[in-house]
Design an enzyme around this catalytic site. Structure first.
Site, short mmCIF file in Angstrom:
data_model
loop_
_atom_site.label_atom_id
_atom_site.label_comp_id
_atom_site.label_asym_id
_atom_site.label_seq_id
_atom_site.Cartn_x
_atom_site.Cartn_y
_atom_site.Cartn_z
N HIS A 183 -48.46 -68.50 -5.58
CA HIS A 183 -48.09 -67.60 -6.68
C HIS A 183 -47.48 -66.29 -6.16
O HIS A 183 -46.57 -65.74 -6.78
CB HIS A 183 -49.32 -67.30 -7.53
N SER A 233 -44.46 -62.94 -12.43
CA SER A 233 -45.62 -63.39 -13.19
C SER A 233 -45.58 -62.78 -14.60
O SER A 233 -44.58 -62.97 -15.31
CB SER A 233 -46.90 -63.05 -12.44
#
Length: 262
Positions: free
Chosen positions: A229, A96
């Site tokens: 995610h 991320s």
């Protein structure tokens, strides 16, 4: 410039030191994350890989230090700290926000003639694919809802008001860094980029992740996994096997694990 490794103790954690490993992997956390998130990486890859886990300021044992809410400033601060570990092949892994930090850090080290073996990016769209999410502008309730939706934070944190007050400033600062980052066109990476992502990630579509190929001269590869995610929370064995395989493919023969050690 000569830097004493003892002076990098604030930034680098080595949970399973592997001084004879032929390669090092520097792991950079996501927004709100800490070095300890990568403990399973260190445990799973050692002793074949010497895993270095980055601890950003403003969290855990560094919580009294000023936060850094700019990815370029964070990469600048890290460059000298990481350079001292580049005496053998050194790859980067960032999840991320950490992927963007890894990219900026790699650009800086390449300018210094100490570029990484490879840059592994996880759960992150390419630097040139910007979104105006504005999450860092939300109130605390809105930010907590975002964290719950991404399923990357220990659920026990949401039940501990004191702990929430402690970690929210760092999370908000990191989101500000990630969301205000703007890629400045320039030289592409010489290092290859190896991307890993969940097929159902709301923060990075497959097309946005494939665009990392536009940022490297060293070759690009994408691998996908079931999940969102934080797919890697459930895919650690598969992910580590893939990363280990890709590192071995990129290492010169004379420094392959089991062939040559220093």
């Amino acid at each position: 410039m000569t830097v004493n490794r003892a002076d990098t103790g604030r930034w680098i954690r080595r949970y399973h030191p592997a001084p004879d490993a032929p390669v090092r992997l520097l792991c950079l956390p996501h927004a709100g994350g800490s070095a300890s998130y990568y403990f399973p990486f260190s445990q799973g890859l050692s002793p074949a890989v010497d895993v270095l886990c980055v601890q950003y300021p403003g969290r855990q044992d560094r919580r009294d230090e000023p936060l850094i809410d700019s990815i370029p400033v964070l990469a600048d601060a890290l460059a000298d700290e990481v350079l001292v570990w580049a005496d053998r092949p050194l790859a980067f892994f960032g999840h991320s926000m950490g992927a963007t930090v890894a990219f900026e850090l790699a650009l800086r080290l390449e300018r210094l003639g100490a570029g990484p073996l490879a840059v592994f990016v996880s759960g992150r769209r390419a630097p040139s694919r910007h979104r105006d999410s504005g999450i860092h502008l939300l109130d605390d309730r809105g930010m907590l809802a975002e964290l719950r939706a991404l399923s990357g934070t220990d659920a026990r944190v949401f039940d501990d008001e004191e702990l929430l007050r402690m970690v929210l400033p760092a999370i908000r600062s990191d989101y500000r860094a990630a969301e205000t980052y703007r890629h400045v066109p320039g030289p592409r990476l010489a290092a290859p980029v190896r991307a890993h992502t969940g097929t159902d990630d709301p923060r990075a579509t497959l097309d946005e992740v494939r665009a990392w190929g536009e940022h490297t001269e060293g070759g690009f590869e994408l691998r996908t996994y079931p999940g969102g995610h934080f797919y890697l929370n459930d895919q650690i064995p598969l992910l580590l096997a893939a990363v280990s395989e890709q590192i071995s493919e990129l290492l010169p023969v004379q420094v392959q694990p089991g062939v040559h050690t220093r």
